[in-house]
Design a protein around this motif. Sequence first.
Motif, mmCIF file in Angstrom:
data_model
loop_
_atom_site.group_PDB
_atom_site.id
_atom_site.type_symbol
_atom_site.label_atom_id
_atom_site.label_comp_id
_atom_site.label_asym_id
_atom_site.label_seq_id
_atom_site.Cartn_x
_atom_site.Cartn_y
_atom_site.Cartn_z
ATOM 1 N N ASN A 105 0.823 -1.207 0.000
ATOM 2 C CA ASN A 105 0.000 0.000 0.000
ATOM 3 C C ASN A 105 0.862 1.264 0.000
ATOM 4 N N ALA A 106 1.948 1.247 0.759
ATOM 5 C CA ALA A 106 2.846 2.403 0.805
ATOM 6 C C ALA A 106 3.494 2.639 -0.561
ATOM 7 N N GLU A 107 3.880 1.572 -1.238
ATOM 8 C CA GLU A 107 4.494 1.711 -2.565
ATOM 9 C C GLU A 107 3.489 2.211 -3.598
ATOM 10 N N ILE A 108 2.253 1.751 -3.516
ATOM 11 C CA ILE A 108 1.221 2.245 -4.431
ATOM 12 C C ILE A 108 1.019 3.742 -4.223
ATOM 13 N N GLU A 109 0.984 4.158 -2.969
ATOM 14 C CA GLU A 109 0.828 5.585 -2.666
ATOM 15 C C GLU A 109 2.019 6.389 -3.192
ATOM 16 N N ARG A 110 3.238 5.855 -3.018
ATOM 17 C CA ARG A 110 4.452 6.538 -3.515
ATOM 18 C C ARG A 110 4.384 6.709 -5.030
ATOM 19 N N ILE A 111 4.001 5.657 -5.724
ATOM 20 C CA ILE A 111 3.925 5.719 -7.184
ATOM 21 C C ILE A 111 2.853 6.708 -7.620
ATOM 22 N N GLN A 112 1.718 6.692 -6.939
ATOM 23 C CA GLN A 112 0.648 7.639 -7.268
ATOM 24 C C GLN A 112 1.124 9.076 -7.089
ATOM 25 N N LEU A 113 1.838 9.347 -6.020
ATOM 26 C CA LEU A 113 2.360 10.698 -5.780
ATOM 27 C C LEU A 113 3.387 11.093 -6.839
ATOM 28 N N GLU A 114 4.238 10.148 -7.258
ATOM 29 C CA GLU A 114 5.219 10.429 -8.307
ATOM 30 C C GLU A 114 4.523 10.813 -9.613
ATOM 31 N N ILE A 115 3.473 10.077 -9.953
ATOM 32 C CA ILE A 115 2.738 10.367 -11.189
ATOM 33 C C ILE A 115 2.097 11.746 -11.109
ATOM 34 N N GLU A 116 1.465 12.050 -9.983
ATOM 35 C CA GLU A 116 0.846 13.363 -9.806
ATOM 36 C C GLU A 116 1.878 14.476 -9.895
ATOM 37 N N GLU A 117 3.048 14.270 -9.298
ATOM 38 C CA GLU A 117 4.117 15.261 -9.325
ATOM 39 C C GLU A 117 4.628 15.487 -10.750
ATOM 40 N N GLU A 118 4.734 14.414 -11.524
ATOM 41 C CA GLU A 118 5.161 14.552 -12.916
ATOM 42 C C GLU A 118 4.198 15.436 -13.690
ATOM 43 N N PHE A 119 2.898 15.254 -13.477
ATOM 44 C CA PHE A 119 1.912 16.094 -14.148
ATOM 45 C C PHE A 119 2.051 17.553 -13.727
ATOM 46 N N GLU A 120 2.221 17.770 -12.440
ATOM 47 C CA GLU A 120 2.322 19.138 -11.921
ATOM 48 C C GLU A 120 3.562 19.860 -12.439
ATOM 49 N N ASN A 121 4.667 19.134 -12.612
ATOM 50 C CA ASN A 121 5.932 19.744 -13.010
ATOM 51 C C ASN A 121 6.173 19.739 -14.514
ATOM 52 N N TRP A 122 5.258 19.186 -15.263
ATOM 53 C CA TRP A 122 5.456 19.062 -16.708
ATOM 54 C C TRP A 122 5.260 20.398 -17.407
ATOM 55 N N SER A 123 6.195 20.686 -18.274
ATOM 56 C CA SER A 123 6.097 21.851 -19.145
ATOM 57 C C SER A 123 5.968 21.306 -20.561
ATOM 58 N N GLY A 124 4.740 21.211 -21.021
ATOM 59 C CA GLY A 124 4.501 20.630 -22.346
ATOM 60 C C GLY A 124 4.644 21.651 -23.449
ATOM 61 N N PRO A 125 4.520 21.214 -24.691
ATOM 62 C CA PRO A 125 4.657 22.106 -25.839
ATOM 63 C C PRO A 125 3.682 23.273 -25.794
ATOM 64 N N GLU A 126 2.471 23.034 -25.286
ATOM 65 C CA GLU A 126 1.497 24.126 -25.221
ATOM 66 C C GLU A 126 1.928 25.181 -24.227
ATOM 67 N N ASP A 127 2.699 24.815 -23.183
ATOM 68 C CA ASP A 127 3.208 25.785 -22.221
ATOM 69 C C ASP A 127 4.253 26.691 -22.868
ATOM 70 N N ASP A 128 5.032 26.149 -23.795
ATOM 71 C CA ASP A 128 6.058 26.936 -24.474
ATOM 72 C C ASP A 128 5.429 28.014 -25.351
ATOM 73 N N LEU A 129 4.230 27.784 -25.836
ATOM 74 C CA LEU A 129 3.575 28.749 -26.711
ATOM 75 C C LEU A 129 3.135 29.995 -25.945
ATOM 76 N N ASP A 130 2.915 29.860 -24.626
ATOM 77 C CA ASP A 130 2.459 30.972 -23.826
ATOM 78 C C ASP A 130 3.557 31.992 -23.545
ATOM 79 N N GLU A 131 4.791 31.606 -23.701
ATOM 80 C CA GLU A 131 5.905 32.509 -23.354
ATOM 81 C C GLU A 131 6.132 33.554 -24.409
#
Length: 131
Positions: A105-131
Amino acid sequence: QMYVDAFGHPLYQISAVPLALPERMAANGPDGPSGKLGSWYNYEYVREYYERPGSFIGVADYMRDSGFHRLADEHEQKYGQSHYRQLVLLEEKLERQQIKEEDWNAEIERIQLEIEEEFENWSGPEDDLDE
């Protein structure tokens, strides 16, 4: 290995080539071992094509499912395991009673948090267009 030597690395067999990839490859050139350039690859050239934020399945999983077990293992050694692979291996340990349910259960929670963090920190191509 014979397939890779004959047809090239499977990760280079993509239908939608990322923008500027040919230019990067021409500028930087392959720096693999001489005589092995057909089977050598630089993952950095195609990383943006294969990696997406919060991806559950990774490149090594694709290669393993396609029968390239050695390439998958080599890729994981260098770039790490996908969340999917981590869960598969954890599930095997749980079934063999090598880990406790609390650890699972702890590992599932860790993986879920990693995935959420990746989404939060992602700078996708559409983000580059805003600059």
